[in-house]
Design an enzyme around this catalytic site. Structure first.
Site, PDB file in Angstrom:
ATOM      1  N   ASN A  11     -20.706 -44.769 -23.675  1.00 53.69           N
ATOM      2  CA  ASN A  11     -21.915 -44.804 -23.630  1.00 53.69           C
ATOM      3  C   ASN A  11     -22.792 -44.369 -24.548  1.00 53.69           C
ATOM      4  O   ASN A  11     -22.598 -43.650 -25.854  1.00 53.69           O
ATOM      5  CB  ASN A  11     -21.611 -43.279 -22.994  1.00 53.69           C
ATOM      6  CG  ASN A  11     -23.168 -42.401 -22.706  1.00 53.69           C
ATOM      7  OD1 ASN A  11     -24.323 -42.702 -23.238  1.00 53.69           O
ATOM      8  ND2 ASN A  11     -22.583 -41.111 -22.614  1.00 53.69           N
ATOM      9  N   LYS A  13     -25.776 -44.013 -25.097  1.00 50.69           N
ATOM     10  CA  LYS A  13     -26.997 -42.926 -24.971  1.00 50.69           C
ATOM     11  C   LYS A  13     -28.557 -43.476 -25.655  1.00 50.69           C
ATOM     12  O   LYS A  13     -28.721 -44.035 -25.017  1.00 50.69           O
ATOM     13  CB  LYS A  13     -26.430 -41.601 -26.236  1.00 50.69           C
ATOM     14  CG  LYS A  13     -24.647 -40.837 -26.059  1.00 50.69           C
ATOM     15  CD  LYS A  13     -24.491 -39.427 -26.554  1.00 50.69           C
ATOM     16  CE  LYS A  13     -23.218 -39.484 -26.183  1.00 50.69           C
ATOM     17  NZ  LYS A  13     -22.965 -38.250 -26.528  1.00 50.69           N
ATOM     18  N   HIS A  97     -23.987 -36.819 -17.395  1.00 46.62           N
ATOM     19  CA  HIS A  97     -23.705 -36.275 -17.733  1.00 46.62           C
ATOM     20  C   HIS A  97     -24.262 -35.079 -18.051  1.00 46.62           C
ATOM     21  O   HIS A  97     -25.343 -34.139 -17.792  1.00 46.62           O
ATOM     22  CB  HIS A  97     -24.190 -37.268 -19.052  1.00 46.62           C
ATOM     23  CG  HIS A  97     -23.566 -37.345 -20.221  1.00 46.62           C
ATOM     24  ND1 HIS A  97     -23.711 -36.702 -21.150  1.00 46.62           N
ATOM     25  CD2 HIS A  97     -22.840 -38.585 -20.794  1.00 46.62           C
ATOM     26  CE1 HIS A  97     -23.727 -36.674 -22.437  1.00 46.62           C
ATOM     27  NE2 HIS A  97     -22.191 -37.132 -22.065  1.00 46.62           N
ATOM     28  N   GLU A  99     -25.344 -34.169 -21.083  1.00 47.87           N
ATOM     29  CA  GLU A  99     -26.792 -34.066 -21.520  1.00 47.87           C
ATOM     30  C   GLU A  99     -27.964 -34.099 -20.812  1.00 47.87           C
ATOM     31  O   GLU A  99     -28.674 -33.739 -20.507  1.00 47.87           O
ATOM     32  CB  GLU A  99     -26.773 -35.441 -22.797  1.00 47.87           C
ATOM     33  CG  GLU A  99     -25.969 -35.231 -24.217  1.00 47.87           C
ATOM     34  CD  GLU A  99     -25.159 -36.245 -24.618  1.00 47.87           C
ATOM     35  OE1 GLU A  99     -25.936 -37.048 -24.305  1.00 47.87           O
ATOM     36  OE2 GLU A  99     -24.209 -35.868 -25.528  1.00 47.87           O
ATOM     37  N   GLU A 169     -15.523 -33.416 -19.274  1.00 50.23           N
ATOM     38  CA  GLU A 169     -15.712 -34.051 -20.841  1.00 50.23           C
ATOM     39  C   GLU A 169     -16.322 -32.483 -21.042  1.00 50.23           C
ATOM     40  O   GLU A 169     -17.772 -32.122 -20.596  1.00 50.23           O
ATOM     41  CB  GLU A 169     -17.180 -34.704 -21.120  1.00 50.23           C
ATOM     42  CG  GLU A 169     -17.148 -36.569 -20.106  1.00 50.23           C
ATOM     43  CD  GLU A 169     -17.953 -36.646 -21.075  1.00 50.23           C
ATOM     44  OE1 GLU A 169     -17.533 -37.796 -22.036  1.00 50.23           O
ATOM     45  OE2 GLU A 169     -19.442 -36.611 -21.476  1.00 50.23           O
ATOM     46  N   GLY A 175     -19.217 -34.297 -29.317  1.00 48.47           N
ATOM     47  CA  GLY A 175     -20.321 -35.403 -30.457  1.00 48.47           C
ATOM     48  C   GLY A 175     -20.530 -34.418 -31.200  1.00 48.47           C
ATOM     49  O   GLY A 175     -20.959 -33.800 -32.412  1.00 48.47           O
ATOM     50  N   SER A 215     -15.161 -36.358 -27.685  1.00 52.39           N
ATOM     51  CA  SER A 215     -15.019 -37.375 -29.250  1.00 52.39           C
ATOM     52  C   SER A 215     -13.716 -37.957 -29.833  1.00 52.39           C
ATOM     53  O   SER A 215     -12.925 -37.566 -30.854  1.00 52.39           O
ATOM     54  CB  SER A 215     -15.108 -35.544 -30.562  1.00 52.39           C
ATOM     55  OG  SER A 215     -15.940 -35.540 -30.703  1.00 52.39           O
TER      56      SER A 215
HETATM   57  C1  PEP Z   1     -20.063 -38.638 -24.237  1.00 50.34           C
HETATM   58  O1  PEP Z   1     -21.497 -38.713 -24.762  1.00 50.34           O
HETATM   59  O2  PEP Z   1     -20.056 -39.020 -22.999  1.00 50.34           O
HETATM   60  C2  PEP Z   1     -19.579 -38.394 -25.359  1.00 50.34           C
HETATM   61  C3  PEP Z   1     -18.260 -38.088 -25.158  1.00 50.34           C
HETATM   62  O3  PEP Z   1     -19.473 -38.694 -26.572  1.00 50.34           O
HETATM   63  P1  PEP Z   1     -18.542 -38.359 -28.323  1.00 50.34           P
HETATM   64  O4  PEP Z   1     -17.660 -39.589 -27.563  1.00 50.34           O
HETATM   65  O5  PEP Z   1     -19.759 -38.542 -29.408  1.00 50.34           O
HETATM   66  O6  PEP Z   1     -18.370 -36.552 -28.016  1.00 50.34           O
END
Ligand code: PEP
Length: 251
Positions: A11, A13, A97, A99, A169, A175, A215
Site C-alpha cells: 500500500n 498510500k 483501511h 486511515e 491491521e 506505521g 509494520s
Molecule cells: C498499511 O498501510 O496498511 C500498513 C500496514 O502500514 P505499515 O506497514 O507502514 O505499518
C-alpha cells in the site's frame, strides 16, 4: 481443497508522484524475476494507477487501488469508480483501511457497499479490520473485529465472498514500528477464521485469505508467514523501496 495461496500486498498510500511511482514499479519488476510463492500486488495513488499498470505489464505483479466509490459513475467529486479502476488495470481494491475510517469518516455501511460493488466489477476486495490501542487494552479486540466483520459483509452469502481477502491491521501497529507478535497475529487470525466459519461455513473459512498488516518488514515477515492462519501481508512503509519490498515478497 487447494491450499491458500499467500498474497503480499504493498500500500503506497499518498506517496510517490507519477514519475516516482513508475520508477519504483520498474525497479520492482527488475527484482521480481523468479515466480514468487505468493501473489503480489501494489497499490499506488489513483493518478499513478494506469502508468504503473504499464510498468508491471508482463510481470507477476498485479495492480490494486487503495479505495474506490461504490457507484458506477455520477456526481461524486473527488471519487473514483470501479469501472475506472478496472480500465486502469486494477485487479484488487483495498477497502476500509483504518486511515480511511479514521481520517475520512468511512463507515461500516459505506465499506459494505464498496465490497458489494467490488464483487460486481470482478475486483478482489481486501477488507481491512483492526482494533485501536485503547480497544485492545480494554479487552475489546474480538468484539470490535466481530462488529467490523459483521457489518462489512452484512447481507452477503458465502458465494458472494469467494474472492474476499481480509487484512487484519491492528491500528496500533500501522506505521508505528510496533508489530503484533506472530502469536498475537495468529490468535486474531484464528478468531477471524472461526467467525467466518460460524457465519458462512467451513469451506469459505478454509479458503479465505487473511493477511496481517502493521509494520511488516523483511526481518519479521518470515515468522508471521509461518503461522497457520497468516496468509500474507499488507505492507505500507516497507513497500516504498523496491529492494526492501522484494525481500518481503521472497520471504
Ligand atoms: C498499511 O498501510 O496498511 C500498513 C500496514 O502500514 P505499515 O506497514 O507502514 O505499518
Amino acid at each position: 481443497m487447494e491450499p491458500r495461496r499467500p498474497l503480499i500486498a504493498g500500500n503506497w498510500k499518498m506517496y510517490k508522484t507519477i514519475p516516482e511511482a513508475i520508477e519504483l514499479a520498474q525497479d520492482l519488476v527488475k527484482l521480481v524475476t523468479t515466480e514468487p510463492k505468493a501473489d503480489v500486488m501494489i497499490a499506488p495513488a489513483f493518478a499513478a494507477l494506469y502508468p504503473v499498470s504499464q510498468a508491471i505489464k508482463n510481470s507477476p505483479i498485479a495492480l490494486g487501488s487503495q479505495n474506490m466509490h461504490w457507484e458506477q459513475e455520477g456526481a461524486y467529486t473527488g471519487e473514483i469508480s470501479p469501472p475506472m479502476l478496472v480500465a486502469s488495470g486494477c485487479k484488487y481494491v483495498i477497502i476500509g483501511h483504518s486511515e480511511r475510517r479514521q481520517y475520512f469518516g468511512e463507515t461500516d455501511e459505506a465499506i459494505n457497499k464498496k465490497i458489494a460493488s467490488a464483487a460486481r466489477y470482478n475486483l478482489i476486495p481486501i477488507l481491512c479490520v483492526g482494533e485501536t490501542d485503547e480497544e485492545r487494552e480494554g479487552g475489546m479486540t474480538f468484539s470490535i473485529l466481530d462488529k467490523q466483520m459483521e457489518k462489512g459483509v452484512e447481507g452477503f452469502s458465502s458465494d458472494d465472498l469467494q474472492s474476499l481477502v481480509i487484512a487484519y491491521e491492528p491500528v496500533w501497529a500501522i506505521g508505528t514500528g510496533k508489530t503484533a507478535t506472530k502469536d498475537q497475529a495468529q490468535e486474531v487470525h484464528n478468531h477471524i477464521r472461526r467467525w467466518i466459519e460460524k457465519s458462512f461455513g467451513n469451506d469459505l473459512a478454509k479458503s479465505i485469505r487473511i493477511l496481517y498488516g502493521g509494520s511488516v518488514k523483511p526481518d519479521n515477515v518470515e515468522g508471521l508467514m509461518a503461522m497457520p492462519d497468516v496468509d500474507g501481508a499488507l505492507v505500507g512503509g516497507a513497500s516504498l523501496k523496491a529492494d526492501v519490498f522484494s525481500k518481503i515478497i521472497y520471504y
